[in-house]
Enzyme design. Structure first.
Site, PDB file in Angstrom:
ATOM      1  N   ASP A 260     -25.140  32.482  11.382  1.00 30.51           N
ATOM      2  CA  ASP A 260     -25.396  31.636  10.225  1.00 30.51           C
ATOM      3  C   ASP A 260     -26.758  31.880   9.580  1.00 30.51           C
ATOM      4  O   ASP A 260     -27.689  32.377  10.220  1.00 30.51           O
ATOM      5  CB  ASP A 260     -25.303  30.159  10.623  1.00 30.51           C
TER       6      ASP A 260
ATOM      7  N   HIS B  87     -16.966  33.829  16.316  1.00 31.72           N
ATOM      8  CA  HIS B  87     -16.525  34.703  15.219  1.00 31.72           C
ATOM      9  C   HIS B  87     -16.986  36.136  15.446  1.00 31.72           C
ATOM     10  O   HIS B  87     -17.309  36.857  14.503  1.00 31.72           O
ATOM     11  CB  HIS B  87     -17.066  34.222  13.860  1.00 31.72           C
TER      12      HIS B  87
ATOM     13  N   SER C   6     -16.898  26.880  16.945  1.00 31.97           N
ATOM     14  CA  SER C   6     -17.828  27.645  16.123  1.00 31.97           C
ATOM     15  C   SER C   6     -19.272  27.198  16.384  1.00 31.97           C
ATOM     16  O   SER C   6     -19.794  27.423  17.468  1.00 31.97           O
ATOM     17  CB  SER C   6     -17.441  27.516  14.645  1.00 31.97           C
TER      18      SER C   6
END
Length: 221
Positions: free
Chosen positions: A137, A159, A122
């Site tokens: 993010d 993701h 990630s």
């Protein structure tokens, strides 16, 4: 180039535990030569708890975890590392701390020049690339630059869910997928497809097993 990278989209896949979906690839990647792995938990606020989670998982796979936040000299910890794993969390927090601790150059040197295996998950995958411009993010803190470690000369969006028409050159790793880089060879692993974005070209879908080595022909910064 000696680099060896395992760049994982996500730490947990729905229905499974921490790194369960890629534990076979982790063991194949680090092999039997690596005994101790330096874990970098800077993407989460609770570094002690995060290190505990990583220790439990890697111990079950036969590896000892040393967490960098427990070392009084983080740069020296990187210099001594047999393997490096940077976990997920907030990419901005992670990159800012890497800058604050003066770790980007040393991590890059160990991986590119010394061949120390690097695993990212990630946010840890995000910071291994040219920049964190493709992170999902929230910018809860600001690093001095969005320029990242530069172990590969492109960006990855972990993701990955939806296409972004403004992306210039990046890959989207869906949850369940990962990229294995060995020198100048890059291969898509995992159970899901990835999407590739190249400037002025339509995005393309790629199956696990795809050879992405052509993406490495650019020189890293």
């Amino acid at each position: 180039m000696k680099r060896r990278l395992l760049l994982v989209s996500n730490s947990t896949l729905y229905g499974g535990g921490y790194l369960d979906h890629c534990q076979q690839q982790i063991q194949e990647f680090f092999g039997e030569q690596v005994k101790r792995i330096l874990f970098i938990p800077y993407a989460l606020h609770d570094r002690d708890g995060y290190a505990k989670t990583a220790r439990q998982k890697f111990q079950s796979l036969g590896y000892h975890i040393d967490s960098i936040h427990e070392d009084p000299d983080p740069v020296d910890a990187v210099r001594k590392a047999q393997g490096i794993f940077i976990g997920g969390g907030n990419t901005f927090r992670l990159l800012k701390t890497l800058y604050d601790q003066n770790l980007l150059v040393e991590i890059r040197r160990r991986v590119i020049e010394d061949g120390v295996p690097y695993m990212g998950s990630s946010a840890g995958t995000n910071v291994s690339t040219a920049s964190i411009n493709t992170t999902n993010d929230m910018p809860i803190v600001y690093p001095p630059s969005l320029k990242a470690i530069g172990l590969v000369p492109f960006n990855i969006n972990p993701h990955y869910l939806d296409a972004d028409a403004n992306n210039r050159h990046m890959g989207g790793l869906r949850e369940g997928s990962m990229l294995l880089v060995e020198g100048n060879k890059a291969t898509l692993l995992g159970t899901t497809k990835a999407r590739l974005f190249v400037r002025r070209k339509p995005p393309t879908e790629h199956e696990p097993g795809t050879d992405f080595s052509f993406l490495l022909t650019q020189s890293c910064h």
